[in-house]
Enzyme design. Structure first.
Site, PDB file in Angstrom:
ATOM      1  N   HIS A 291      12.489  33.268  70.876  1.00  0.00           N
ATOM      2  CA  HIS A 291      11.053  33.218  70.650  1.00  0.00           C
ATOM      3  C   HIS A 291      10.440  34.616  70.713  1.00  0.00           C
ATOM      4  O   HIS A 291      10.694  35.363  71.644  1.00  0.00           O
ATOM      5  CB  HIS A 291      10.467  32.351  71.766  1.00  0.00           C
TER       6      HIS A 291
ATOM      7  N   SER B  75       3.728  32.577  68.113  1.00  0.00           N
ATOM      8  CA  SER B  75       3.653  31.532  69.126  1.00  0.00           C
ATOM      9  C   SER B  75       2.327  30.778  69.022  1.00  0.00           C
ATOM     10  O   SER B  75       1.966  30.342  67.949  1.00  0.00           O
ATOM     11  CB  SER B  75       3.789  32.223  70.474  1.00  0.00           C
TER      12      SER B  75
HETATM   13  C1  GCU Z   1       4.523  27.347  75.029  1.00  0.00           C
HETATM   14  C2  GCU Z   1       4.081  26.249  74.105  1.00  0.00           C
HETATM   15  C3  GCU Z   1       4.289  26.615  72.664  1.00  0.00           C
HETATM   16  C4  GCU Z   1       3.627  27.928  72.385  1.00  0.00           C
HETATM   17  C5  GCU Z   1       4.120  28.964  73.364  1.00  0.00           C
HETATM   18  C6  GCU Z   1       3.423  30.307  73.295  1.00  0.00           C
HETATM   19  O1  GCU Z   1       5.906  27.484  74.981  1.00  0.00           O
HETATM   20  O2  GCU Z   1       4.796  25.098  74.453  1.00  0.00           O
HETATM   21  O3  GCU Z   1       3.747  25.618  71.829  1.00  0.00           O
HETATM   22  O4  GCU Z   1       3.877  28.327  71.075  1.00  0.00           O
HETATM   23  O5  GCU Z   1       3.895  28.513  74.678  1.00  0.00           O
HETATM   24  O6  GCU Z   1       2.340  30.428  72.814  1.00  0.00           O
HETATM   25  O7  GCU Z   1       4.007  31.238  73.836  1.00  0.00           O
END
Ligand code: GCU
Length: 434
Positions: A416, A273
């Site tokens: 995710h 992320s």
């Molecule tokens: C949010 C953000 C992402 C990121 C994510 C994370 O969703 O929009 O760009 O990767 O957080 O770090 O969990």
């Protein structure tokens, strides 16, 4: 009859309202629409900078010329996207506690690295496990984690972690909470043991030790430490928090080079992320990282920004969201990505010829797994110029079918995050390339 009709109408209006509210939550973030329709992504190729053309228009056809082009690209990412980190590093100062972990089955080192002269400023705790029976320095995976070390594993005796408290603007110590890691589903014991069994070490740290992850923290963490006289925040081309986290890793590399039990020439880095973005940028900026494994890095990471799908640069830099993670300059491109002098394929190319595994999830649409795949396709000519193998296709592989080329790609079946099978994919990649 009339009554029933009215009731039915009211119910369906209610349903409609709630489903359109849901659609709105998903389709408009920070007031900016989100596109999930492939027919609306636009023609990203129309304005994509050619990774193998110098700023002066000359084509790059040799590895020697690539060195120059690489320097140009690195400068662009430093100044326009993540921000430059300080030229001068602090003197290496650390405490080390060494004993055995996991019921005496592994060497365990608890490193605290201090970033300030007086040791009272920001510091990072790195928890390192090494195989007990190693007969020489071992390669390892460094894991950038959202969790403090004492809630990452259930091994007793881990130093209490810290969390940044935005209300008081200070760090608060997390009491020893052995077991909480497991309760929260973040238990890493089994994964770490799996790596140790295969002869790899495993190190983990909580990223906020280095720099808090919140708006208005320019004067905190290591970014605060390096403000020049008269500065109240870093300049527009200086580091955001992703660059600060990456710089922390670079300092840890300095420590690894001093530790005789660790083979600092064989370090792999992973994070997911925003920590996937950090992994990409660290891999680009710090070439002592031998293998780069970036999970769900998405927008601002390995996904092409010019593909209008899922999150966009505009969403990232919206004032209420994550502008602080990037250089101030990045905010200039929120509504004009087509004018950016860079895109994610160039970030991928910065890691060449070193092995890079892009790890994604097929339902993680916000992060645009396809955008990551195409970034790799566009970066492949650089790997090939440097004599390395690439995915060999511009057709995305199905979920759970990893492509383990030097420039590799894997997409799990799911959303995710890092799923259990991903750790096995990463291990396989490391066995091949570390
Ligand atoms: C949010 C953000 C992402 C990121 C994510 C994370 O969703 O929009 O760009 O990767 O957080 O770090 O969990």
């Amino acid at each position: 009859m009339k009554c029933t009709l009215l009731l039915t109408a009211a119910l369906s209006i209610g349903l409609l309202c709630s489903s359109s509210a849901q659609a709105q939550d998903r389709d408009v973030i920070a007031g900016i629409p989100v596109n999930y329709d492939e027919s609306q992504v636009g023609d990203y190729k129309a304005t994509l900078p050619d990774v193998l053309t110098m700023n002066n228009g000359k084509k790059v056809t040799t590895a020697k010329q690539w060195k120059k082009r690489r320097a140009e690209i690195l400068k662009i990412f430093e100044e326009q996207q993540y921000g430059k980190w300080p030229a001068k590093k602090p003197k290496l100062r650390y405490d080390l506690q060494e004993d055995l972990g996991f019921e005496g089955t592994a060497v365990r080192k608890q490193l605290t690295l201090y970033f300030s002269e007086d040791n009272n400023g920001p510091k990072v705790d790195v928890l390192i496990y090494l195989p007990k029976d190693a007969n020489g320095p071992v390669p390892l995976l460094l894991n950038l984690s959202f969790m403090q070390n004492n809630v990452t594993v259930s091994d007793p005796g881990i130093k209490p972690g810290r969390r940044w408290d935005a209300k008081t603007g200070s760090y608060v110590e997390l009491p020893a909470m052995q077991g909480q890691g497991r309760r929260m589903g973040f238990g890493m014991d089994a994964t770490i043991k799996q790596y140790l069994k295969e002869g790899f070490g495993f190190a983990t740290l909580c990223y906020t030790d280095i720099q808090p992850d919140a708006l208005d923290t320019e004067t905190a963490g290591v970014r605060g430490l390096y403000l020049k006289k008269g500065q109240t925040k870093p300049a527009a081309d200086e580091w955001g928090s992703i660059s600060a986290w990456a710089w922390g890793v670079s300092n840890i590399m300095d420590y690894f080079e001093k530790d005789a039990d660790i083979d600092a020439t064989r370090i792999a880095l992973t994070g997911c992320s925003r920590l996937g973005k950090t992994t990409m940028w660290t891999g680009a900026r710090e070439d002592r990282i031998k293998v780069v494994i970036a999970s769900c890095s998405g927008e601002g990471g390995a996904a092409l920004s010019r593909r209008n799908y899922g999150e966009t640069v505009g969403h990232l830099v919206a004032p209420t969201r994550f502008p602080y993670q990037f250089a101030g300059n990045y905010s200039l491109y929120g509504d004009k990505v087509e004018q950016m002098p860079m895109d994610a394929h160039m970030l991928v190319a910065l890691i060449a010829p070193r092995p890079l595994l892009l790890s994604t999830g097929d339902t993680d649409t916000w992060s645009d797994p396809k955008g990551e795949f195409y970034a790799a396709v566009e970066a492949a000519p650089v790997y090939e110029l440097l004599g390395k193998d690439t995915m060999g296709t511009d057709v995305m592989p199905p979920a759970e079918q990893p492509i383990y080329s030097t420039l590799g790609y894997v997409m799990h079946d799911g959303g995710h995050g890092v799923l259990p099978q991903d750790w096995t994919y990463y291990l396989e990649f490391m066995k091949r390339y570390l």
